[in-house]
Design an enzyme around this catalytic site. Structure first.
Site, PDB file in Angstrom:
ATOM      1  N   GLU A 136       0.842  -1.203   0.000  1.00 20.97           N
ATOM      2  CA  GLU A 136       0.000   0.000   0.000  1.00 20.97           C
ATOM      3  C   GLU A 136       0.871   1.244   0.000  1.00 20.97           C
ATOM      4  O   GLU A 136       1.901   1.292   0.689  1.00 20.97           O
ATOM      5  CB  GLU A 136      -0.913   0.011   1.230  1.00 20.97           C
ATOM      6  CG  GLU A 136      -2.141  -0.855   1.042  1.00 20.97           C
ATOM      7  CD  GLU A 136      -3.066  -0.824   2.252  1.00 20.97           C
ATOM      8  OE1 GLU A 136      -2.757  -0.138   3.232  1.00 20.97           O
ATOM      9  OE2 GLU A 136      -4.100  -1.513   2.189  1.00 20.97           O
ATOM     10  N   LYS A 192      -5.877  -5.094 -23.465  1.00 17.27           N
ATOM     11  CA  LYS A 192      -6.538  -5.200 -24.770  1.00 17.27           C
ATOM     12  C   LYS A 192      -5.461  -5.099 -25.851  1.00 17.27           C
ATOM     13  O   LYS A 192      -4.578  -5.938 -25.875  1.00 17.27           O
ATOM     14  CB  LYS A 192      -7.656  -4.173 -24.850  1.00 17.27           C
ATOM     15  CG  LYS A 192      -8.755  -4.495 -23.819  1.00 17.27           C
ATOM     16  CD  LYS A 192      -9.886  -3.496 -23.770  1.00 17.27           C
ATOM     17  CE  LYS A 192     -10.877  -3.910 -22.677  1.00 17.27           C
ATOM     18  NZ  LYS A 192     -11.889  -2.867 -22.432  1.00 17.27           N
ATOM     19  N   ARG A 218      -4.219  -8.260 -17.235  1.00 12.39           N
ATOM     20  CA  ARG A 218      -5.558  -7.705 -17.034  1.00 12.39           C
ATOM     21  C   ARG A 218      -5.520  -6.648 -15.925  1.00 12.39           C
ATOM     22  O   ARG A 218      -5.413  -6.989 -14.754  1.00 12.39           O
ATOM     23  CB  ARG A 218      -6.477  -8.869 -16.639  1.00 12.39           C
ATOM     24  CG  ARG A 218      -7.938  -8.577 -16.491  1.00 12.39           C
ATOM     25  CD  ARG A 218      -8.721  -9.877 -16.592  1.00 12.39           C
ATOM     26  NE  ARG A 218      -8.563 -10.396 -17.941  1.00 12.39           N
ATOM     27  CZ  ARG A 218      -9.239  -9.955 -18.999  1.00 12.39           C
ATOM     28  NH1 ARG A 218     -10.173  -9.046 -18.859  1.00 12.39           N
ATOM     29  NH2 ARG A 218      -9.009 -10.454 -20.188  1.00 12.39           N
TER      30      ARG A 218
HETATM   31  C1  LIG Z   1     -12.762  -2.689 -21.449  1.00  8.68           C
HETATM   32  C2  LIG Z   1     -13.073  -1.262 -21.162  1.00  8.68           C
HETATM   33  C3  LIG Z   1     -13.120  -0.777 -19.836  1.00  8.68           C
HETATM   34  C4  LIG Z   1     -13.154  -1.657 -18.624  1.00  8.68           C
HETATM   35  O1  LIG Z   1     -12.114  -2.460 -18.380  1.00  8.68           O
HETATM   36  P1  LIG Z   1     -12.195  -3.593 -17.263  1.00  8.68           P
HETATM   37  O2  LIG Z   1     -10.764  -3.899 -17.025  1.00  8.68           O
HETATM   38  O3  LIG Z   1     -12.990  -4.706 -17.840  1.00  8.68           O
HETATM   39  O4  LIG Z   1     -12.855  -3.003 -16.052  1.00  8.68           O
HETATM   40  C5  LIG Z   1     -13.292   0.579 -19.661  1.00  8.68           C
HETATM   41  N1  LIG Z   1     -13.433   1.412 -20.703  1.00  8.68           N
HETATM   42  C6  LIG Z   1     -13.427   0.979 -21.973  1.00  8.68           C
HETATM   43  C7  LIG Z   1     -13.590   1.956 -23.082  1.00  8.68           C
HETATM   44  C8  LIG Z   1     -13.261  -0.375 -22.244  1.00  8.68           C
HETATM   45  O5  LIG Z   1     -13.284  -0.807 -23.512  1.00  8.68           O
END
Ligand SMILES: *Cc1c(COP(=O)(O)O)cnc(C)c1O
Length: 426
Positions: A58, A231, A237
């Site tokens: 933290e 992504k 992740r």
């Molecule tokens: C995938 C996505 C998120 C959320 O991401 P998580 O890690 O699933 O919470 C937020 N904003 C956009 C534009 C996304 O495509």
């Protein structure tokens, strides 16, 4: 060492081990075309599965609330420095556990409960965290939305400006999950300035393209830029926030202690590894190929008679209007899944069908590009998509395509340990 420590996963928990084996096979043999997914490298995987998961840290490097953080500081500083090198922001916070938490922290840094926010409508390509009523963002703040034009299916910046002038939002949010075109960052910043709003850009989908230099960057335009790291950016992740020095303290406080306790240090370590990968020349090649693949896939689908929303794509994803051929997005998702091609059903702008049975599918190329696929494979896949949708009620035909799909997938190996740890059927 206790016995508990010495057991392998297969010995300690055969149920989870079996599910993992099946998932491994699924990832190897299918064609992953969900636009938000990708495959991390072995090195990223190793860091993500490392003993940094044991560590509480933290606070931030140099000012932690726990002892023993010297190596945690090393990896967090590496992740921060590399993220800054990639995206060029003045300040970066690499601790958000996810994209949603990055957004929650970004909003908390500059907004008060009840403030008005203006985001892209979910049904027009936005994200839940941009003001949807079921998300924290639509509950804590007063959401308003802009949309795409009905004729061009591109964002209507004139409407956005009119809404901003009328609603006086404290934050204008850019970015989305199903928008295939470039954004006018400068225009959005200008509108934000005009109405005294913060401009927050959520580049979750396109961060890898920005990192690879094949997509303009929102970072110089936005007060705060948020992203996921898993992504197109191809890391673990998680999430990330970039901002100017003026907002650094507010953002850091909003992440910890505002939204989170201890950072996931194994994931922060994996982010550092992924960011180093994104700084290498090969990453630019991957990013460029991802976009080239998307363009070829979109034009091949058009040649096969499909309508692509907005007439094409500038990034890694496209929305296909399957309902124009009398097919629901949900039916298309199922048929393609049976043919070994994973996509997701998706609403299209001004959809007349409900979200669970929408008119479209969203298709993306990052994961297949990571596997090494190029234009010829995209043309082949477009043929299979078309065939599978025609044969959506013919299980035998779908099964035959699935065989061809697995054969292609096997020509583009994923992980070196592909089959070794598999014990499918356990
Ligand atoms: C995938 C996505 C998120 C959320 O991401 P998580 O890690 O699933 O919470 C937020 N904003 C956009 C534009 C996304 O495509």
């Amino acid at each position: 060492m206790t016995d508990r420590m010495a057991l392998s996963l297969a010995q300690a928990d055969p149920d989870v081990a079996a599910a993992l084996d099946h998932e491994t096979l699924r990832q190897h043999e299918g064609l992953e075309m969900i636009a938000s997914e990708n495959f991390v490298s072995e090195a990223v995987l190793e860091a993500a599965g490392s003993i940094f998961t044991n560590k509480y840290a933290e606070g931030y490097p140099g000012r932690r609330y726990y002892g023993g953080c010297e190596y945690a500081d090393v990896v967090e500083n590496l992740a921060r420095d590399r993220a800054k090198q990639i995206f060029g922001g003045e300040h970066v916070n690499v601790q958000p556990h996810s994209g949603s938490q990055a957004n929650a922290s970004a909003y908390a840094a500059v907004l008060q409960t009840g403030d008005t926010i203006l985001g892209l409508d979910l049904a027009h390509g936005g994200h839940l965290t941009h003001g949807h009523r079921l998300s924290f963002s639509g509950k804590l703040y007063r959401p308003t939305f802009y949309q795409v034009r009905r004729d061009t299916e591109l964002i209507d910046y004139d409407e956005l400006e009119a809404i901003a002038v009328r609603e006086k939002p404290k934050a204008i949010i850019g970015g989305g999950s199903a928008y295939p075109r470039l954004w006018d960052f400068a225009r959005m910043r200008q509108i934000a300035e005009k109405v005294g709003a913060f401009y927050i850009f959520d580049m979750a989908h396109i961060a890898g393209l920005v990192a690879g230099g094949v997509h303009p960057s929102p970072v110089p335009h936005a007060h705060i830029t948020t992203t996921t790291t898993h992504k197109t950016l191809r890391g673990p992740r998680a999430g990330l926030i970039l901002c100017g020095q003026d907002l650094a303290a507010a953002v850091d406080k909003a992440v910890f202690p505002g939204q989170q306790g201890g950072p996931l240090m194994h994931i922060v370590a994996a982010k550092a590894v992924a960011f180093a990968e994104a700084l290498r020349p090969e990453f630019r090649t991957y990013a460029a190929q991802t976009v080239a693949n998307a363009k070829v896939l979109a034009s091949s689908l058009q040649e096969a008679g499909f309508r692509i929303i907005s007439g094409g794509t500038d990034n890694h994803l496209m929305l296909v209007d399957v309902f124009e051929k009398g097919i629901l997005g949900s039916e298309a998702e199922l048929a393609l899944g049976n043919a070994g091609i994973t996509v997701n059903k998706n609403s299209i702008p001004y959809d007349t069908n409900p979200p669970l049975k929408p008119s479209g599918i969203r298709v993306g190329t990052p994961a297949l590009t990571t596997r090494g696929m190029k234009e010829p494979e995209m043309r082949q896949i477009a043929t299979w998509i078309s065939k599978a949708l025609d044969a959506r009620n013919d299980d035998a035909a779908l099964e035959r395509i699935r065989g061809d799909v697995a054969e292609l997938a096997n020509q583009f190996p994923l992980y070196a340990w592909k089959r070794a740890p598999l014990a499918v059927g356990v």
